[in-house]
Write a protein that holds these residues in place. Structure first.
Motif, short mmCIF file in Angstrom:
data_model
loop_
_atom_site.label_atom_id
_atom_site.label_comp_id
_atom_site.label_asym_id
_atom_site.label_seq_id
_atom_site.Cartn_x
_atom_site.Cartn_y
_atom_site.Cartn_z
N GLN A 165 0.67 -1.37 0.06
CA GLN A 165 0.10 0.13 0.00
C GLN A 165 0.92 1.60 0.00
O GLN A 165 0.59 2.32 -0.75
CB GLN A 165 -0.95 -0.02 1.29
CG GLN A 165 -2.05 1.15 1.30
CD GLN A 165 -2.75 1.33 0.01
OE1 GLN A 165 -3.70 0.33 -0.24
NE2 GLN A 165 -2.79 2.31 -0.71
N GLU A 166 2.07 1.28 0.86
CA GLU A 166 3.01 2.25 0.84
C GLU A 166 3.56 2.35 -0.53
O GLU A 166 3.52 3.69 -1.02
CB GLU A 166 3.98 2.29 1.99
CG GLU A 166 3.52 2.40 3.36
CD GLU A 166 4.54 1.93 4.20
OE1 GLU A 166 5.34 2.88 4.59
OE2 GLU A 166 4.82 0.72 4.66
N ARG B 97 8.44 9.84 -7.05
CA ARG B 97 8.28 8.43 -7.21
C ARG B 97 9.55 7.67 -6.90
O ARG B 97 10.62 8.21 -7.34
CB ARG B 97 7.82 7.83 -8.53
CG ARG B 97 6.64 8.33 -9.04
CD ARG B 97 6.50 8.16 -10.70
NE ARG B 97 6.81 7.01 -11.08
CZ ARG B 97 6.01 5.97 -11.32
NH1 ARG B 97 4.47 6.38 -10.96
NH2 ARG B 97 6.30 4.95 -11.74
N GLN C 200 2.05 6.72 -6.91
CA GLN C 200 1.06 7.65 -7.34
C GLN C 200 1.41 9.29 -7.08
O GLN C 200 0.73 10.12 -7.58
CB GLN C 200 -0.25 7.67 -6.81
CG GLN C 200 -0.84 5.95 -6.92
CD GLN C 200 -0.76 5.67 -8.36
OE1 GLN C 200 -1.45 6.25 -9.25
NE2 GLN C 200 -0.17 4.56 -8.58
N SER C 201 2.43 9.43 -6.34
CA SER C 201 2.81 10.74 -5.88
C SER C 201 3.97 11.45 -6.86
O SER C 201 4.30 10.58 -7.82
CB SER C 201 3.77 10.77 -4.50
OG SER C 201 4.61 10.00 -4.44
N TYR D 66 -3.20 -4.84 -7.50
CA TYR D 66 -2.44 -4.10 -8.23
C TYR D 66 -2.18 -4.69 -9.71
O TYR D 66 -1.84 -5.63 -9.58
CB TYR D 66 -1.46 -3.51 -7.57
CG TYR D 66 -1.70 -2.82 -6.19
CD1 TYR D 66 -2.83 -1.82 -6.22
CD2 TYR D 66 -1.27 -2.87 -4.97
CE1 TYR D 66 -3.40 -1.06 -4.84
CE2 TYR D 66 -1.51 -2.22 -3.83
CZ TYR D 66 -2.44 -1.29 -3.91
OH TYR D 66 -3.02 -0.84 -2.75
N TYR E 127 2.36 1.54 -3.54
CA TYR E 127 1.24 2.19 -4.48
C TYR E 127 1.04 3.71 -4.34
O TYR E 127 1.21 4.31 -5.36
CB TYR E 127 -0.10 1.42 -4.46
CG TYR E 127 -1.10 1.64 -5.16
CD1 TYR E 127 -1.19 1.31 -6.48
CD2 TYR E 127 -2.11 2.83 -4.79
CE1 TYR E 127 -2.11 1.63 -7.33
CE2 TYR E 127 -3.08 3.12 -5.60
CZ TYR E 127 -2.98 2.72 -6.93
OH TYR E 127 -3.78 3.19 -7.95
N ASP E 128 1.10 4.10 -3.03
CA ASP E 128 1.06 5.42 -2.77
C ASP E 128 1.98 6.23 -3.25
O ASP E 128 1.72 7.47 -3.69
CB ASP E 128 0.56 5.82 -1.33
CG ASP E 128 -0.83 5.09 -0.66
OD1 ASP E 128 -1.51 4.86 -1.77
OD2 ASP E 128 -0.88 4.98 0.30
N MET E 129 3.06 5.85 -2.98
CA MET E 129 4.40 6.31 -3.49
C MET E 129 4.55 6.61 -5.06
O MET E 129 4.88 7.68 -5.45
CB MET E 129 5.77 5.70 -2.94
CG MET E 129 5.73 5.66 -1.27
SD MET E 129 6.98 4.53 -0.76
CE MET E 129 8.55 5.06 -1.47
#
Length: 306
Positions: free
Chosen positions: A209-210, A220, A216-217, A300, A212-214
């Protein structure tokens, strides 16, 4: 102890068959010592050296062909399971795949001399689609070399082996107990080596999850895939770069965040590469907890070469 030797002399072929079959099936019961002993006792036993090698080859190929068929059906999932329960820390997926993919089916000729490689090599043969004829040919040659060398050593040093066996016979129950203790110590040593190996991999992980969030930011991270080319072709995390054995470092600045992943139990390969990168000056390096399996289980997407 005397009765055990009598069984070996009288039913040596059966003892060898089941010992080799059980070992090649994956149990930590070494068959090489029994082959050496039966090779030393062949003059007093009801069998010949050629018969010993033949029965050992038959047993090994039955077990290996079973692993080959299982590899064709279950593929990488079976390899992962074997690595997870193996007592040999050096039987990680990446190392085994690198050996087999480099040398191909011919690696089966020496597979039985490499701890932790034989069963997984047979599974890999089925997984990568090695032709049945090639597998049986090279596996048979490897089994003959492996068993033949043991029988030859036994016959070559038959006097020394006989003397050792006589000492154990004279010890009676104590001799049998010593053999049992030796086997337990062998298994305990393998277990302890694996625990030390797992402990050496302890370091901070990043969750899927971490990651994936990274991704999307705006900032990267650099995602590094340390699996084999075969595994990478079947699917990889979007944007991941390949890291081959022998590479020094990925194309990233030392201050950038680097996430390393594999598909090994305990993230073994990823942790090893992460520690190597940290020693090279990359301070922000973490393995992906659960590897690619955790990424896929979270739903994912992955990139493929197809």
């Amino acid at each position: 102890m005397q009765s055990i030797l009598q069984l070996i002399e009288e039913y040596g072929l059966l003892v060898v068959f089941f010992n080799v079959l059980i070992e090649q099936a994956g149990a930590p019961v070494p068959a090489y010592p029994i082959l050496v002993i039966t090779g030393a006792l062949q003059d007093s036993g009801s069998y010949s050296g050629f018969a010993l090698v033949g029965i050992a080859v038959l047993a090994a190929m039955i077990a290996d062909f079973g692993w080959y068929l299982a590899g064709r059906r279950y593929g990488a999932r079976l390899i992962s399971t074997l690595c997870r329960i193996s007592l040999s820390p050096d039987s990680c997926i990446r190392q085994t795949e690198s050996i087999y993919l480099r040398w191909g089916p011919s690696s089966l000729m020496v597979a039985k001399f490499i701890p932790g490689f034989a069963s997984i090599a047979s599974v890999l043969s089925g997984t990568v689609g090695t032709r049945k004829r090639s597998f049986l040919l090279f596996d048979g040659i490897g089994a003959a070399i492996w068993s033949g060398s043991a029988v030859y050593l036994g016959s070559l040093f038959s006097t020394a082996v006989d003397e050792l066996l006589n000492v154990l016979v004279n010890l009676g129950m104590l001799g049998a107990l010593l053999l049992a203790i030796a086997l337990l110590l062998f298994i305990a040593k393998k277990w302890w080596e694996r625990q030390r190996f797992i402990k050496s991999l302890c370091m901070e992980r990043v969750s899927v999850q971490e990651l994936y969030d990274m991704l999307q930011s705006e900032s990267r991270p650099i995602v590094v895939d340390v699996r084999s080319p075969l595994a990478q072709a079947q699917g990889r995390i979007p944007g991941a770069i390949a890291f081959r054995a022998g590479d020094i470092a990925p194309s990233a600045m030392p201050g950038e965040e680097v996430i390393v992943y594999c598909d090994c139990p305990n993230e073994a390969s990823a942790a090893i590469v992460s520690k190597r990168l940290m020693k090279s000056g990359y301070s922000r390096v973490r393995p992906l907890a659960g590897g690619l399996d955790a990424w896929l289980n979270a739903g994912y997407a992955v990139d493929t070469d197809t």
